[in-house]
Each structure stands twice: as structure tokens, then as C-alpha cells.
Design a protein around this motif. Structure first.
Motif, PDB file in Angstrom:
ATOM      1  N   CYS A 130       1.610   3.949  -2.587  1.00 37.36           N
ATOM      2  CA  CYS A 130       0.640   5.026  -2.824  1.00 37.36           C
ATOM      3  C   CYS A 130       0.147   5.712  -1.547  1.00 37.36           C
ATOM      4  O   CYS A 130      -0.446   6.784  -1.639  1.00 37.36           O
ATOM      5  CB  CYS A 130      -0.569   4.475  -3.564  1.00 37.36           C
ATOM      6  N   HIS A 131       0.328   5.066  -0.394  1.00 32.68           N
ATOM      7  CA  HIS A 131      -0.248   5.616   0.839  1.00 32.68           C
ATOM      8  C   HIS A 131       0.807   5.763   1.932  1.00 32.68           C
ATOM      9  O   HIS A 131       1.680   4.899   2.058  1.00 32.68           O
ATOM     10  CB  HIS A 131      -1.312   4.675   1.419  1.00 32.68           C
ATOM     11  N   LYS A 152     -10.538   5.515  -8.161  1.00 30.91           N
ATOM     12  CA  LYS A 152      -9.294   5.516  -8.939  1.00 30.91           C
ATOM     13  C   LYS A 152      -8.128   4.840  -8.220  1.00 30.91           C
ATOM     14  O   LYS A 152      -6.979   5.114  -8.538  1.00 30.91           O
ATOM     15  CB  LYS A 152      -8.948   6.939  -9.365  1.00 30.91           C
ATOM     16  N   MET A 153      -8.414   3.992  -7.251  1.00 29.66           N
ATOM     17  CA  MET A 153      -7.337   3.209  -6.632  1.00 29.66           C
ATOM     18  C   MET A 153      -7.031   2.019  -7.528  1.00 29.66           C
ATOM     19  O   MET A 153      -7.785   1.059  -7.593  1.00 29.66           O
ATOM     20  CB  MET A 153      -7.739   2.756  -5.223  1.00 29.66           C
ATOM     21  N   TRP A 192     -15.461   4.485   7.055  1.00 25.06           N
ATOM     22  CA  TRP A 192     -14.759   3.224   6.799  1.00 25.06           C
ATOM     23  C   TRP A 192     -14.875   2.301   8.006  1.00 25.06           C
ATOM     24  O   TRP A 192     -14.017   2.290   8.881  1.00 25.06           O
ATOM     25  CB  TRP A 192     -13.280   3.486   6.461  1.00 25.06           C
ATOM     26  N   TYR A 199      -9.763  13.391  -4.497  1.00 26.95           N
ATOM     27  CA  TYR A 199     -10.430  12.102  -4.689  1.00 26.95           C
ATOM     28  C   TYR A 199     -11.210  12.076  -6.003  1.00 26.95           C
ATOM     29  O   TYR A 199     -11.568  13.130  -6.555  1.00 26.95           O
ATOM     30  CB  TYR A 199     -11.431  11.855  -3.566  1.00 26.95           C
ATOM     31  N   SER A 200     -11.534  10.872  -6.433  1.00 19.86           N
ATOM     32  CA  SER A 200     -12.504  10.722  -7.528  1.00 19.86           C
ATOM     33  C   SER A 200     -13.882  11.062  -6.959  1.00 19.86           C
ATOM     34  O   SER A 200     -14.095  10.976  -5.744  1.00 19.86           O
ATOM     35  CB  SER A 200     -12.506   9.273  -8.018  1.00 19.86           C
ATOM     36  N   CYS A 238       0.826  -1.201   0.000  1.00 23.81           N
ATOM     37  CA  CYS A 238       0.000   0.000   0.000  1.00 23.81           C
ATOM     38  C   CYS A 238       0.866   1.258   0.000  1.00 23.81           C
ATOM     39  O   CYS A 238       0.452   2.309  -0.498  1.00 23.81           O
ATOM     40  CB  CYS A 238      -0.912   0.027   1.224  1.00 23.81           C
TER      41      CYS A 238
HETATM   42  C1  HEC Z   1      -1.456   2.190  -6.995  1.00 20.54           C
HETATM   43  C2  HEC Z   1      -1.710   3.036  -5.886  1.00 20.54           C
HETATM   44  C3  HEC Z   1      -2.462   2.446  -4.697  1.00 20.54           C
HETATM   45  C4  HEC Z   1      -2.181   1.307  -3.988  1.00 20.54           C
HETATM   46  C5  HEC Z   1      -1.069   0.287  -4.235  1.00 20.54           C
HETATM   47  C6  HEC Z   1      -3.132   1.253  -2.912  1.00 20.54           C
HETATM   48  N1  HEC Z   1      -3.980   2.325  -2.988  1.00 20.54           N
HETATM   49 FE1  HEC Z   1      -5.459   2.768  -1.676  1.00 20.54          FE
HETATM   50  N2  HEC Z   1      -5.986   4.374  -2.801  1.00 20.54           N
HETATM   51  C7  HEC Z   1      -5.312   4.813  -3.916  1.00 20.54           C
HETATM   52  C8  HEC Z   1      -6.003   5.946  -4.472  1.00 20.54           C
HETATM   53  C9  HEC Z   1      -5.593   6.739  -5.722  1.00 20.54           C
HETATM   54  C10 HEC Z   1      -7.113   6.189  -3.631  1.00 20.54           C
HETATM   55  C11 HEC Z   1      -8.191   7.232  -3.822  1.00 20.54           C
HETATM   56  C12 HEC Z   1      -9.268   6.624  -4.692  1.00 20.54           C
HETATM   57  C13 HEC Z   1     -10.282   7.611  -5.240  1.00 20.54           C
HETATM   58  O1  HEC Z   1     -10.264   8.800  -4.897  1.00 20.54           O
HETATM   59  O2  HEC Z   1     -11.104   7.149  -6.040  1.00 20.54           O
HETATM   60  C14 HEC Z   1      -7.062   5.185  -2.581  1.00 20.54           C
HETATM   61  C15 HEC Z   1      -7.976   5.074  -1.550  1.00 20.54           C
HETATM   62  C16 HEC Z   1      -7.866   4.204  -0.494  1.00 20.54           C
HETATM   63  C17 HEC Z   1      -8.752   4.165   0.644  1.00 20.54           C
HETATM   64  C18 HEC Z   1      -9.918   5.124   0.891  1.00 20.54           C
HETATM   65  C19 HEC Z   1      -9.333   6.305   1.639  1.00 20.54           C
HETATM   66  C20 HEC Z   1     -10.312   7.399   2.019  1.00 20.54           C
HETATM   67  O3  HEC Z   1      -9.839   8.407   2.532  1.00 20.54           O
HETATM   68  O4  HEC Z   1     -11.531   7.252   1.804  1.00 20.54           O
HETATM   69  C21 HEC Z   1      -8.303   3.169   1.460  1.00 20.54           C
HETATM   70  C22 HEC Z   1      -8.920   2.752   2.775  1.00 20.54           C
HETATM   71  C23 HEC Z   1      -7.173   2.581   0.820  1.00 20.54           C
HETATM   72  N3  HEC Z   1      -6.933   3.223  -0.365  1.00 20.54           N
HETATM   73  C24 HEC Z   1      -6.448   1.534   1.369  1.00 20.54           C
HETATM   74  C25 HEC Z   1      -5.412   0.907   0.712  1.00 20.54           C
HETATM   75  C26 HEC Z   1      -4.708  -0.225   1.246  1.00 20.54           C
HETATM   76  C27 HEC Z   1      -4.922  -0.829   2.615  1.00 20.54           C
HETATM   77  C28 HEC Z   1      -3.817  -0.617   0.304  1.00 20.54           C
HETATM   78  C29 HEC Z   1      -2.862  -1.784   0.334  1.00 20.54           C
HETATM   79  C30 HEC Z   1      -3.451  -3.073   0.593  1.00 20.54           C
HETATM   80  C31 HEC Z   1      -3.945   0.298  -0.818  1.00 20.54           C
HETATM   81  N4  HEC Z   1      -4.925   1.200  -0.529  1.00 20.54           N
HETATM   82  C32 HEC Z   1      -3.178   0.252  -1.973  1.00 20.54           C
HETATM   83  C33 HEC Z   1      -4.177   4.254  -4.459  1.00 20.54           C
HETATM   84  C34 HEC Z   1      -3.593   3.074  -4.053  1.00 20.54           C
END
Ligand code: HEC
Length: 179
Positions: A87-88, A149-150, A129, A118-119, A84
């Protein structure tokens, strides 16, 4: 009583008409029964055909990680969280990267990290959450919040998901209780 020839002929015609009508009616009934059973077997055949396709294309069941949470391996979750971290960030006050900062994500409003773009799918997602929603989202991000868009395929294994969620839960000044 004596019937004239005309009367006999008329009566005869009437009787034949009834017999004929009866034959048509029973014929219809038979045809209907047949149609029904034909449709039923066609439907069965269609369902049998559709089943493998639905399994391949439709929403897949990745199980439920919640019952595993209480015994989940937080350290293993920390390791999986490396996926994660491309990206996070997960630390308090950490920056948004490709994805938003995930500090205190359990119970946080969806799509609400300050300064992250965000999207509209994510800002439009209802509620907070919860552990349950995180489980469903992380199993298949694109299915749980359609159009978000994740671009991460998801954690398909329930035990890995449980570990990551258990780790996410610790990223908080007051970790939420496990039900
Ligand atoms: C390739 C990049 C990428 C990876 C790897 C990724 N994410 Fe994300 N994630 C994003 C993006 C971009 C968003 C925002 C999505 C949107 O706005 O539509 C997001 C959104 C989220 C959110 C919602 C956050 C909110 O504030 O509402 C969570 C929870 C989350 N990710 C958890 C994870 C976890 C846990 C992992 C690993 C298992 C992970 N992500 C891996 C790119 C990624």
C-alpha cells in the motif's frame, strides 16, 4: 416526689419509644454495614468477571518499541517494510498507492502527503508523526487513530515495530535523532 399513674405511664411510654428508636437506629446501622460489604463483594465478583473480557476486547498493550530503537535491525525493518509496500512507497517522490507515500514520514505532519485522499480521521489527527506516535499507530492502527482507513492489523511485536520504525527513519535526507 410522687408520680401519678398517668405520669408513670407517660414516662414509661417515652422510655419504650427511646428504646424502640434506638433499636431501629442500630438495626439500620447494621443493615447499612451489611449492604456495604455486600456491594463490595459484588463489585469484586463483577471485576473478576469483567477482567478476562476487558483483556480480550479492550485496548491491548503491545509494549513500547522506543527503548529498542537504538539497537534495532534496520535491514530486518527493510524486510518487514515489504508488508507495507502493498500500500505504501517509501522513496522520495514515490507515488501514493492505497496508502500515502512514506518518504520522510518521521516528523511529518499527520495526513499531509500531497495528493493523497486521506480519511477525515487521519487529516484530523493532531501533530506530527513522532517516533512515539508511529510506535503506537503501528502497534494497532485502528486504535491509535480511530476511524482511519489503513486496513492493516498492525505490527504486534515491539522488536519488529522498532526495526520498521528504524527503517522508516532512514527514509529521510536528515534522519531524526533517536531519543
Ligand atoms: C492495506 C493497505 C496498507 C498497508 C498494508 C499499510 N498501510 Fe499504512 N496506510 C494505509 C492507508 C489507506 C493510509 C491512510 C489512512 C487514512 O487516511 O485514514 C495509511 C496511513 C499510514 C500512515 C500515516 C501517513 C500520513 O501521511 O499521515 C503511516 C505512518 C503508515 N500508514 C505506515 C504504514 C506502515 C509502516 C505499514 C507497514 C507496517 C503500513 N502502513 C501498512 C494503508 C496501508
Amino acid at each position: 416526689m410522687k408520680f401519678s399513674n398517668w405520669e408513670l405511664l407517660g414516662g414509661g411510654l417515652l422510655v419504650s419509644a427511646w428504646v424502640f428508636w434506638g433499636a431501629i437506629m442500630s438495626g439500620n446501622v447494621l443493615v447499612h454495614v451489611d449492604e456495604k460489604s455486600i456491594h463490595a463483594s459484588l463489585r469484586l465478583a463483577e471485576e473478576a468477571d469483567a477482567a478476562p473480557t476487558a483483556a480480550a476486547k479492550g485496548p491491548v498493550d503491545f509494549g513500547n518499541a522506543l527503548p529498542l530503537l537504538a539497537k534495532a535491525d534496520v535491514e530486518a525493518g527493510h524486510k518487514s517494510f515489504k508488508k507495507c509496500e502493498t500500500c505504501h512507497t517509501g522513496v522520495q517522490g514515490g507515488p501514493n498507492k492505497v496508502g500515502p507515500n512514506l518518504w520522510d514520514i518521521v516528523g511529518r505532519d499527520k495526513g499531509a502527503a500531497p495528493g493523497f485522499s486521506y480519511s477525515s480521521a487521519m487529516t484530523g489527527a493532531e501533530g506530527n508523526w513522532t517516533l512515539e506516535d508511529l510506535d503506537k499507530f503501528l502497534a494497532s492502527p485502528k486504535d491509535f487513530v480511530k476511524g482511519n482507513k489503513m486496513t492493516f492489523v498492525g505490527l504486534r511485536k515491539a522488536d519488529e515495530r522498532a526495526a520498521v520504525i528504524a527503517y522508516l527513519r532512514t527514509l529521510s535526507p536528515a534522519p531524526k535523532p533517536i531519543p
